[in-house]
Design an enzyme around this catalytic site. Structure first.
Site, short mmCIF file in Angstrom:
data_model
loop_
_atom_site.label_atom_id
_atom_site.label_comp_id
_atom_site.label_asym_id
_atom_site.label_seq_id
_atom_site.Cartn_x
_atom_site.Cartn_y
_atom_site.Cartn_z
N GLY A 69 0.86 -1.17 -0.15
CA GLY A 69 -0.10 -0.09 0.22
C GLY A 69 0.89 1.02 0.01
O GLY A 69 1.97 1.20 0.01
N GLU A 115 -0.65 2.92 7.01
CA GLU A 115 -0.83 3.85 5.72
C GLU A 115 -1.70 5.14 6.09
O GLU A 115 -1.50 5.92 5.81
CB GLU A 115 -1.36 3.30 4.40
CG GLU A 115 -0.61 2.06 3.89
CD GLU A 115 0.82 2.47 3.33
OE1 GLU A 115 1.17 3.78 3.45
OE2 GLU A 115 1.82 1.67 3.17
N THR A 138 9.63 7.97 20.92
CA THR A 138 9.86 6.87 20.06
C THR A 138 11.22 6.65 20.27
O THR A 138 12.21 7.54 19.83
CB THR A 138 9.36 6.70 18.53
OG1 THR A 138 9.87 7.75 18.13
CG2 THR A 138 7.67 6.64 18.80
#
Length: 318
Positions: free
Chosen positions: A188, A228, A252
């Site tokens: 995708g 996505e 993160t």
């Protein structure tokens, strides 16, 4: 904590969605499925070539995003996003069922609201930053079109009726999701905020949408769309599309590069400080069963684009 820096040059690198590890040379389908692959990098570079003003526009979006996060100008409450699904099919298998489509909507609602059954698998190392994004999705419409194309590639042809595809429906207020055979080992790709509304949305190969029907392991838990849609909401890959790169999120850990398959925990980075990598994050490249969380910092990035003045503010309106 990662230091977040952005320049016009680095933006072009960080916004990319590399598919270097995916199959683009005609290898077998079995080989292509080993690694997650998306083509947002190539699509974005093409858009930059066709629209030289796009880089400056995306820099403005990034400046707004960082300012909104710093000053707390984020959307309060829950955002509901109507989803228009555009199915392009040549075979009966590609004409996926409404049940398969709804299974994908269900996954998005679970993943973006911390209702996924594997959310409790988040290690204690990251329990303090795991997020409930509080964005919901509702299936608005499904459009179908028969085609003779065996694959659509990544040049947005599926988004244009003039090229045999389907034009987007109300792209400034509805998330358009095209389902078709992409080809080249690509699962995708998405358009980041700032691009043309005529091509805005997400494209998912019919073999990797939802959890039933044609959904194919190890990408049969609907996480390709979660990944996505994360890009569509302004998230970068967790490794920053560079060795020890930045995803522009402070909570993160710095990753060496993409992770594939089902990494064992803990998986240590060799970047500065050798942090434990957040391999279970939706913006990594693991198998569907290996990803099951967003972080609070990623949540803030996503909510910023829906705030007043944000690039997707129109979606937050009643």
């Amino acid at each position: 904590m990662k230091k977040i820096l952005l320049s016009a040059v680095s933006l072009l690198l960080l916004v990319s969605c590399s598919n270097d590890e995916s199959n683009t040379s005609g290898e077998s389908t079995a080989t292509a499925r080993r690694h997650r692959g998306c083509a947002s990098h190539e699509v974005h570079e093409q858009q930059l070539r066709e629209n030289p003003e796009l880089a400056a526009k995306m820099q403005e979006i990034e400046n707004f995003t960082q300012n909104a996060i710093t000053n707390g100008r984020l959307v309060n409450g829950r955002i509901e996003i109507p989803v228009v699904v555009n199915v392009l099919y040549r075979t009966a298998a590609e004409n996926i069922s409404l049940t398969q489509i709804q299974s994908q909507i269900d996954v998005l609602n679970k993943d973006f609201n911390a209702l996924n059954s594997d959310f409790n698998q988040v290690p204690t190392t990251f329990s303090g930053v795991k997020a409930n994004v509080r964005i919901t999705f509702v299936l608005d419409a499904v459009y179908r079109k028969s085609t003779k194309k065996t694959s659509w590639g990544t040049r947005d042809a599926m988004k244009k009726s003039s090229q045999g595809g389907l034009n987007p429906t109300s792209p400034t207020t509805k998330l358009n999701l095209w389902v078709c055979t992409i080809g080249g080992g690509i699962l995708g790709y998405a358009q980041f905020p700032g691009g043309s509304s005529a091509t805005d949305g997400v494209v998912i190969d019919s073999k990797y949408l939802g959890t039933t029907g044609t959904a194919t392991a190890p990408f049969n838990k609907g996480r390709t769309a979660t990944h996505e849609v994360g890009h569509w909401m302004n998230l970068r890959h967790i490794w920053g599309d560079a060795t020890c790169g930045s995803d522009l999120v402070s909570d993160t850990p710095t990753h060496n590069t993409a992770n594939y398959g089902m990494p064992a925990f803990p998986h240590y980075s060799t970047c500065s400080g050798t942090p434990i990598e957040m391999t279970m994050n939706y913006m990594d490249y693991t198998d569907d069963a290996g990803m099951y969380m967003f972080s609070n910092g990623q949540k803030s990035r996503m909510l910023a684009i829906f705030a007043s003045g944000g690039s997707r503010f129109s979606f937050a309106q009643p």
